[in-house]
Design a protein around this motif. Structure first.
Motif, PDB file in Angstrom:
ATOM      1  N   UNK A 299       0.847  -1.199   0.000  1.00 12.85           N
ATOM      2  CA  UNK A 299       0.000   0.000   0.000  1.00 12.85           C
ATOM      3  C   UNK A 299       0.880   1.247   0.000  1.00 12.85           C
ATOM      4  N   UNK A 300       0.709   2.098  -1.008  1.00 16.94           N
ATOM      5  CA  UNK A 300       1.462   3.350  -1.105  1.00 16.94           C
ATOM      6  C   UNK A 300       0.514   4.535  -1.226  1.00 16.94           C
ATOM      7  N   UNK A 301      -0.730   4.363  -0.743  1.00 21.81           N
ATOM      8  CA  UNK A 301      -1.734   5.414  -0.867  1.00 21.81           C
ATOM      9  C   UNK A 301      -1.549   6.543   0.125  1.00 21.81           C
ATOM     10  N   UNK A 302      -2.532   7.443   0.153  1.00 19.84           N
ATOM     11  CA  UNK A 302      -2.370   8.677   0.922  1.00 19.84           C
ATOM     12  C   UNK A 302      -2.858   8.594   2.357  1.00 19.84           C
ATOM     13  N   UNK A 303      -3.574   7.534   2.725  1.00 15.70           N
ATOM     14  CA  UNK A 303      -4.177   7.477   4.051  1.00 15.70           C
ATOM     15  C   UNK A 303      -3.350   6.625   5.015  1.00 15.70           C
ATOM     16  N   UNK A 304      -3.313   7.047   6.274  1.00 13.89           N
ATOM     17  CA  UNK A 304      -2.716   6.203   7.301  1.00 13.89           C
ATOM     18  C   UNK A 304      -3.598   4.987   7.548  1.00 13.89           C
ATOM     19  N   UNK A 305      -4.920   5.207   7.452  1.00 13.74           N
ATOM     20  CA  UNK A 305      -5.873   4.134   7.745  1.00 13.74           C
ATOM     21  C   UNK A 305      -6.839   4.023   6.572  1.00 13.74           C
ATOM     22  N   UNK A 306      -6.402   3.322   5.519  1.00 18.06           N
ATOM     23  CA  UNK A 306      -7.240   3.259   4.310  1.00 18.06           C
ATOM     24  C   UNK A 306      -8.494   2.433   4.529  1.00 18.06           C
ATOM     25  N   UNK A 307      -9.547   2.852   3.841  1.00 14.32           N
ATOM     26  CA  UNK A 307     -10.804   2.119   3.871  1.00 14.32           C
ATOM     27  C   UNK A 307     -11.097   1.528   2.512  1.00 14.32           C
ATOM     28  N   UNK A 308     -12.365   1.516   2.146  1.00 15.70           N
ATOM     29  CA  UNK A 308     -12.773   0.932   0.875  1.00 15.70           C
ATOM     30  C   UNK A 308     -12.882   1.997  -0.205  1.00 15.70           C
ATOM     31  N   UNK A 309     -12.654   1.617  -1.432  1.00 16.95           N
ATOM     32  CA  UNK A 309     -12.859   2.467  -2.617  1.00 16.95           C
ATOM     33  C   UNK A 309     -12.072   3.766  -2.534  1.00 16.95           C
ATOM     34  N   UNK A 310     -10.837   3.681  -2.074  1.00 19.69           N
ATOM     35  CA  UNK A 310      -9.979   4.849  -2.054  1.00 19.69           C
ATOM     36  C   UNK A 310     -10.327   5.882  -1.010  1.00 19.69           C
ATOM     37  N   UNK A 311     -11.110   5.503  -0.015  1.00 23.12           N
ATOM     38  CA  UNK A 311     -11.521   6.410   1.051  1.00 23.12           C
ATOM     39  C   UNK A 311     -10.807   6.057   2.361  1.00 23.12           C
ATOM     40  N   UNK A 312     -10.809   6.969   3.337  1.00 29.95           N
ATOM     41  CA  UNK A 312     -10.230   6.616   4.639  1.00 29.95           C
ATOM     42  C   UNK A 312     -11.127   5.632   5.380  1.00 29.95           C
ATOM     43  N   UNK A 313     -10.606   5.095   6.444  1.00 29.68           N
ATOM     44  CA  UNK A 313     -11.377   4.177   7.282  1.00 29.68           C
ATOM     45  C   UNK A 313     -12.689   4.814   7.685  1.00 29.68           C
ATOM     46  N   UNK A 314     -13.778   4.069   7.600  1.00 28.47           N
ATOM     47  CA  UNK A 314     -15.097   4.594   7.952  1.00 28.47           C
ATOM     48  C   UNK A 314     -15.272   4.649   9.459  1.00 28.47           C
ATOM     49  N   UNK A 315     -16.280   5.391   9.896  1.00 28.53           N
ATOM     50  CA  UNK A 315     -16.568   5.497  11.327  1.00 28.53           C
ATOM     51  C   UNK A 315     -16.953   4.136  11.905  1.00 28.53           C
ATOM     52  N   UNK A 316     -17.722   3.356  11.152  1.00 27.04           N
ATOM     53  CA  UNK A 316     -18.141   2.046  11.651  1.00 27.04           C
ATOM     54  C   UNK A 316     -16.956   1.098  11.760  1.00 27.04           C
TER      55      UNK A 316
END
Length: 441
Positions: A299-316
């Motif tokens: 993983x070389x993306x922009x988030x420390x905590x990546x979620x689904x579909x290129x988004x950050x980790x969700x609240x849930x």
């Protein structure tokens, strides 16, 4: 009675002209085509928009006041210019069902509001306000009606703090509608929560103490190898006292390791003000170790905590992380509370503690921030992270030469300088704790 008078349309001007019997229509030179026509009673009327000599009925007054009509006017005019035969009448807000549906939609489309607040409003409206008040006419609301239909039944079912939140959402919906002229008056203008419920709401005690961190920190160290995302989210919050929403959405671009600062944009903070946190050498080392793990895993993306579909980790997803970590014995917010209590026991100035938490500050905040804030915040975090080193943090970040010389029976205060009188002006969820601090153990 056929006179048309040019005025600057407002609620006050309509009331004044209602006593002038020779006046039937009002127009405002600032808004060509807009007309207001009095009914025979002269206590109500109808709004029209004249386009190409056609009088298009818009709405009734006082259901729609001048502010609401003027807010809608550009869109209505554009629609009629393109489709002159289209019906453009606006529905007024008569019952609480109308009002609450309007307010929920307004909140949902407000880009300035957080997702958590939007979710709160949606839940409060759907589960509590609509079922109990939906069919009630807005102007029929009185303190006695509100108490019988909503407040007293709720206090038997929900916590006092949640009942207060429900009252707040209702009051905000009514006051917003009145400010926009969608309703003729605010029936809740004189109502206060304490009129209905006298029980004092005390802040919840944190479920984590320093002695608990002695177990938590080594456990996070052991978890870092197998579940680095879970461990890193908790560590970041312990180290800085940040909110879970601010932490889970963190981007690598927010961290400037060169000059040791974490920048949290205003759009991600609860207070909607940007937040800058000093980074200690320990945290910089932790971030480097965590990034190396991400890169090794592909993983070389922009988030420390990546979620689904290129988004950050969700609240849930973040909630599920803490359910796994704590087995429901404590929450993510308890990490924020334990950090704040530690800073207090270490002798950190109350104002500096509130700055670290990004709470709302007093009227002299700007001056104090410019003169002392940055250096003292860094000093507080350095002392806190030194203490954490002694209970297992050092083995996680792997940086040598910074281990604490502070005794580790609990965070200890350094010799205090004079306490700042600014503490009296601090506002925040834990400000009351400054009045009576107690030891950890």
């Amino acid at each position: 009675m056929s006179a048309t008078v040019a005025v600057k349309l407002s609620d006050a001007e309509i009331r004044r002209q209602s006593s002038v019997l020779g006046v039937r229509d009002l127009r405002d030179p600032r808004h060509p085509g807009l007309r207001f026509r009095f009914d025979q009673s002269r206590q109500a009327g109808t709004w029209f928009l004249v386009v190409r000599r056609k009088w298009n009925r818009l709405a009734r007054f006082p259901e729609y006041g001048p502010a609401a009509i003027l807010a809608e006017l550009p869109g209505l005019r554009q629609r009629l210019l393109g489709r002159p035969d289209e019906m453009v009448a606006l529905a007024g807000l008569v019952t609480f069902s109308d009002l609450l549906a309007w307010f929920k939609d307004r909140v949902a489309s407000d880009a300035s509001l957080s997702d958590s607040w939007k979710s709160t409003v949606r839940t409060v409206v759907d589960k509590h306000l609509q079922p109990r008040l939906g069919e009630l006419p807005i102007l029929a609301l009185t303190p006695a009606v509100l108490d019988k239909a909503l407040m007293w039944p709720l206090q038997a079912e929900c916590s006092t703090s949640y009942v207060r939140q429900i009252f707040r959402v209702l009051s905000l919906a009514v006051s917003t509608a009145r400010a926009l002229g969608l309703i003729p008056s605010n029936p809740m203008a004189e109502m206060k929560f304490t009129n209905f419920i006298k029980t004092k709401i005390s802040p919840k005690d944190g479920r984590l103490r320093a002695d608990h961190l002695r177990e938590v920190m080594p456990a996070l160290g052991a978890l870092f190898g197998s579940s680095p995302v879970d461990a890193m989210l908790a560590l970041l919050m312990i180290c800085h006292g940040t909110r879970v929403g601010e932490s889970r959405q963190a981007e690598w671009a927010d961290f400037a390791l060169g000059h040791a600062e974490w920048f949290i944009p205003a759009k991600r903070t609860k207070t909607r003000t940007e937040h800058r946190l000093p980074l200690t050498p320990q945290v910089c080392a932790l971030l480097r170790r965590y990034r190396a793990i991400q890169l090794e895993s592909g993983y070389a993306g922009k988030y420390l905590f990546p979620g689904r579909k290129g988004q950050p980790m969700s609240a849930s997803k973040a909630s599920s992380v803490f359910r796994r970590l704590a087995s429901r014995e404590w929450s993510s917010h308890d990490l924020r509370k334990v950090a704040r209590t530690a800073w207090l026991d270490m002798g950190v100035d109350g104002f500096i503690g509130e700055m670290l938490l990004n709470h709302s500050l007093g009227k002299v905040a700007d001056t104090y921030i410019k003169t002392k804030g940055n250096g003292l915040r860094r000093e507080a975090l350095e002392q806190w992270h030194e203490w954490l080193d002694g209970i297992g943090f050092a083995s996680i970040h792997g940086l040598t030469g910074v281990q604490s010389a502070i005794p580790h029976q609990g965070p200890q205060a350094k010799p205090r300088k004079g306490r700042s009188p600014i503490n009296e002006l601090v506002t925040g969820e834990n400000a009351e704790r400054e009045k009576a601090s107690s030891g950890w153990l």
